[in-house]
Design an enzyme around this catalytic site. Structure first.
Site, mmCIF file in Angstrom:
data_model
loop_
_atom_site.group_PDB
_atom_site.id
_atom_site.type_symbol
_atom_site.label_atom_id
_atom_site.label_comp_id
_atom_site.label_asym_id
_atom_site.label_seq_id
_atom_site.Cartn_x
_atom_site.Cartn_y
_atom_site.Cartn_z
ATOM 1 N N ASN A 6 0.861 -1.186 0.000
ATOM 2 C CA ASN A 6 0.000 0.000 0.000
ATOM 3 C C ASN A 6 0.903 1.242 0.000
ATOM 4 O OD1 ASN A 6 -1.884 1.984 0.446
ATOM 5 N ND2 ASN A 6 -2.353 1.385 2.543
ATOM 6 N N PHE A 7 0.964 1.902 -1.162
ATOM 7 C CA PHE A 7 1.857 3.073 -1.280
ATOM 8 C C PHE A 7 1.274 4.309 -0.583
ATOM 9 C CE2 PHE A 7 4.141 1.888 -5.571
ATOM 10 C CZ PHE A 7 4.713 0.799 -4.952
ATOM 11 N N LYS A 8 -0.020 4.290 -0.296
ATOM 12 C CA LYS A 8 -0.689 5.467 0.306
ATOM 13 C C LYS A 8 -0.453 6.694 -0.592
ATOM 14 C CE LYS A 8 -0.015 3.287 4.733
ATOM 15 N NZ LYS A 8 0.135 3.407 6.152
ATOM 16 N N HIS A 89 -9.539 0.854 5.126
ATOM 17 C CA HIS A 89 -8.248 1.128 5.772
ATOM 18 C C HIS A 89 -8.454 2.133 6.908
ATOM 19 C CE1 HIS A 89 -4.122 2.383 6.442
ATOM 20 N NE2 HIS A 89 -3.757 1.267 5.845
ATOM 21 N N GLU A 91 -6.768 4.561 7.905
ATOM 22 C CA GLU A 91 -6.532 5.978 7.567
ATOM 23 C C GLU A 91 -7.764 6.584 6.912
ATOM 24 O OE1 GLU A 91 -2.825 5.462 5.499
ATOM 25 O OE2 GLU A 91 -1.842 4.990 7.406
ATOM 26 N N GLU A 158 -5.260 -5.090 10.811
ATOM 27 C CA GLU A 158 -4.198 -4.098 10.990
ATOM 28 C C GLU A 158 -4.435 -3.303 12.274
ATOM 29 O OE1 GLU A 158 -2.262 -2.951 7.068
ATOM 30 O OE2 GLU A 158 -4.064 -1.749 7.185
ATOM 31 N N GLY A 164 2.651 2.073 10.718
ATOM 32 C CA GLY A 164 3.584 3.176 10.515
ATOM 33 C C GLY A 164 4.291 3.608 11.797
ATOM 34 N N SER A 194 3.657 -2.403 10.417
ATOM 35 C CA SER A 194 5.120 -2.387 10.559
ATOM 36 C C SER A 194 5.786 -3.716 10.199
ATOM 37 C CB SER A 194 5.519 -1.931 11.967
ATOM 38 O OG SER A 194 5.058 -0.609 12.194
HETATM 39 C C1 PEP Z 1 -0.737 -0.007 6.282
HETATM 40 O O1 PEP Z 1 -0.990 1.175 6.378
HETATM 41 O O2 PEP Z 1 -1.522 -0.750 5.690
HETATM 42 C C2 PEP Z 1 0.480 -0.511 6.916
HETATM 43 C C3 PEP Z 1 0.508 -1.753 7.303
HETATM 44 O O3 PEP Z 1 1.529 0.378 7.064
HETATM 45 P P1 PEP Z 1 2.990 0.051 7.703
HETATM 46 O O4 PEP Z 1 3.486 -1.207 7.063
HETATM 47 O O5 PEP Z 1 3.812 1.253 7.327
HETATM 48 O O6 PEP Z 1 2.787 -0.092 9.167
#
Ligand code: PEP
Length: 230
Positions: A6-8, A89, A91, A158, A164, A194
């Site tokens: 996921n590049f966001k 997600h 976010e 998640e 993050g 992470s």
């Molecule tokens: C995500 O936002 O889906 C995610 C898992 O981010 P990160 O790997 O940076 O924690």
């Protein structure tokens, strides 16, 4: 295993093209049953035809087209043959204010269109600190309005406090949560939060972890490949 990147709001159209150009030849080394998904920003979507990875949309509006300023619908996704989408997600739920009702509406719409859906759920640190029962109650509430029998659907667990932050859930926490989730929804189940080269071996070895959804460590081809080819 499923490896989803996921590049966001990172990467451009140009850098996504370069990234995929570096990724593609390396994927010959992946396990043939493993699946790789890349979710670039909407402006970087394109019709990348590859047997080795699938491009998906991080978000879209649940319409074909119409007057929804700033949104894209399936007409825009269809131009690039996009048939995979991330929904729910944290976010989008927490920063962009998507309610469970809106998330469920998106799910129903994209299900109707036959999209492959990667559906994200996760709890806050406050809930995690109350224990597994509170965590499960919250996670189950994030299935409200969702047809969990839909065949083309993957769940991504998640924990928000692990996204993050560099703080990964422990093997015990992931094991306990995934085991409980599998009893509720019998679908492929990804862990996200992470994930990186240093922890992919122990996370992927957990029973009921069917893959990973990765933000930070997916941004460079090399660090994402460390996961896919570990
Ligand atoms: C995500 O936002 O889906 C995610 C898992 O981010 P990160 O790997 O940076 O924690």
């Amino acid at each position: 295993m499923i490896y989803a990147a996921n590049f966001k709001t990172n990467h451009t159209r140009q850098s996504t093209r370069e990234y995929l150009g570096r990724l593609q030849p390396q994927l010959i080394k992946k396990h043939p049953n493993d699946k790789v998904y890349i979710f670039p920003p909407l402006t970087a979507l394109d019709d990348y035809t590859s047997a080795d990875f699938t491009i998906g949309a991080q978000n879209a509006y649940p319409v074909k087209n119409g007057a929804f300023t700033g949104e894209v619908g399936i007409e825009q996704l269809a131009e690039f043959n996009i048939k995979t989408i991330l929904i729910g997600h944290s976010e989008r739920r927490d920063i962009l204010g998507e309610s469970q009702e809106e998330v469920a509406k998106k799910f129903a719409f994209f299900k109707e269109q036959g999209f492959e859906i990667i559906y994200c759920i996760g709890e806050s640190l406050e809930i995690r600190e109350q224990g597994i029962e509170a965590v499960m109650e919250h996670l189950i509430s994030q299935f409200e309005g969702i047809d969990t029998t839909y065949e083309n659907f993957v769940v991504a667990y998640e924990p928000i406090w692990a996204i993050g932050t560099g703080r990964t859930a422990s093997v015990e926490e992931i094991t306990q949560t995934h085991n409980a989730l599998k009893k509720v929804v019998d679908k492929p189940l990804l862990y996200g939060g992470s994930v990186k080269g240093a922890n992919i071996a122990e996370i992927s070895a957990i029973e009921n972890v069917d893959g990973v959804l990765v933000g930070g460590a997916s941004l460079k081809t090399e660090t994402f490949l460390e996961l896919v080819l570990h």
